[in-house]
Design a protein around this motif. Sequence first.
Motif, PDB file in Angstrom:
ATOM      1  N   LEU A  61       0.865  -1.275  -0.039  1.00 41.67           N
ATOM      2  CA  LEU A  61       0.052  -0.129   0.138  1.00 41.67           C
ATOM      3  C   LEU A  61       0.781   1.173   0.072  1.00 41.67           C
ATOM      4  O   LEU A  61       0.407   2.343  -0.654  1.00 41.67           O
ATOM      5  CB  LEU A  61      -1.095  -0.118   1.330  1.00 41.67           C
ATOM      6  CG  LEU A  61      -2.258  -0.451   1.243  1.00 41.67           C
ATOM      7  CD1 LEU A  61      -3.007  -0.625   2.694  1.00 41.67           C
ATOM      8  CD2 LEU A  61      -3.148   0.046   0.098  1.00 41.67           C
ATOM      9  N   TRP A  62       2.144   1.177   0.635  1.00 40.90           N
ATOM     10  CA  TRP A  62       2.853   2.280   0.874  1.00 40.90           C
ATOM     11  C   TRP A  62       4.124   2.526   0.084  1.00 40.90           C
ATOM     12  O   TRP A  62       4.846   3.349   0.210  1.00 40.90           O
ATOM     13  CB  TRP A  62       3.128   2.651   2.236  1.00 40.90           C
ATOM     14  CG  TRP A  62       2.023   2.768   3.138  1.00 40.90           C
ATOM     15  CD1 TRP A  62       1.066   2.010   3.882  1.00 40.90           C
ATOM     16  CD2 TRP A  62       1.582   4.335   3.425  1.00 40.90           C
ATOM     17  NE1 TRP A  62       0.202   2.720   4.411  1.00 40.90           N
ATOM     18  CE2 TRP A  62       0.229   4.024   4.415  1.00 40.90           C
ATOM     19  CE3 TRP A  62       1.751   5.553   3.023  1.00 40.90           C
ATOM     20  CZ2 TRP A  62      -0.148   5.232   4.688  1.00 40.90           C
ATOM     21  CZ3 TRP A  62       1.072   6.641   3.187  1.00 40.90           C
ATOM     22  CH2 TRP A  62       0.033   6.469   4.240  1.00 40.90           C
ATOM     23  N   ILE A  63       4.423   1.352  -0.748  1.00 43.77           N
ATOM     24  CA  ILE A  63       5.553   1.616  -1.629  1.00 43.77           C
ATOM     25  C   ILE A  63       5.733   2.670  -2.357  1.00 43.77           C
ATOM     26  O   ILE A  63       6.682   3.257  -2.561  1.00 43.77           O
ATOM     27  CB  ILE A  63       5.788   0.258  -2.392  1.00 43.77           C
ATOM     28  CG1 ILE A  63       7.012  -0.182  -2.784  1.00 43.77           C
ATOM     29  CG2 ILE A  63       4.770   0.192  -3.524  1.00 43.77           C
ATOM     30  CD1 ILE A  63       7.861  -0.720  -1.714  1.00 43.77           C
ATOM     31  N   VAL A  64       4.639   3.408  -2.872  1.00 46.57           N
ATOM     32  CA  VAL A  64       4.720   4.693  -3.570  1.00 46.57           C
ATOM     33  C   VAL A  64       4.579   5.629  -2.637  1.00 46.57           C
ATOM     34  O   VAL A  64       3.593   5.581  -1.724  1.00 46.57           O
ATOM     35  CB  VAL A  64       3.623   4.596  -4.566  1.00 46.57           C
ATOM     36  CG1 VAL A  64       3.652   5.938  -5.542  1.00 46.57           C
ATOM     37  CG2 VAL A  64       3.807   3.474  -5.761  1.00 46.57           C
ATOM     38  N   PRO A  65       5.327   6.551  -2.643  1.00 46.33           N
ATOM     39  CA  PRO A  65       5.114   7.768  -1.503  1.00 46.33           C
ATOM     40  C   PRO A  65       3.833   8.256  -1.789  1.00 46.33           C
ATOM     41  O   PRO A  65       3.296   8.219  -2.570  1.00 46.33           O
ATOM     42  CB  PRO A  65       6.309   8.820  -2.106  1.00 46.33           C
ATOM     43  CG  PRO A  65       7.209   8.011  -2.812  1.00 46.33           C
ATOM     44  CD  PRO A  65       6.507   6.996  -3.435  1.00 46.33           C
TER      45      PRO A  65
END
Length: 191
Positions: free
Chosen positions: A175-179
Amino acid sequence: MEALSDGVLAIIITIMVLELKVPDGHSLADLARSSGVGLLTYLLSFVYVGIYWTNHHHLFHLIKQVDGGVLWANLGLLFALSLLPFTTAWVDESRFAHTPVFVYGVNLLAAAAGYFVLQAVAMRHQGPDSPLRRAVGRDRKGKVSTALLLVGLLSALAPVPVWVALACFAGVAVLWIVPDPRIARVVEAPS
């Protein structure tokens, strides 16, 4: 403050990689046998540290001033993240036993709580018109992440395969891998 945080996160990554064991032999089978689990746990923890580093960096694009509360909240986040080498090594050495996976999940939840507190203290310090408050909005992504971490924790305690808990923890990382794009939109918006 950002330089201190960057340094602490770099040290955390270094400590985690030093925990990896060099294979006894020279084949891929030797690597898988001696370091396979360690590489998987290192990868997941490295991704988490990377996620916190990138989001921390973006967060501070919207924070123009810090006070003692922000400094202490940042230290709380760094404390939780500094435990990752220990909990990662325990999961690795136990070969994914339920209790170490549960403690690892508690560590991830503590880091999430630390980030949430840092964000909340910074928004309170900036006041009701905080650009950070506008960027975060209702924080659905944060709520979904917390729910997944809690499901993972419960799964680690339940008589179900431990991979269920690990899948929840990995799901949060995905979910958070992309800033966080919410912050990028506010940073890039004209004043």
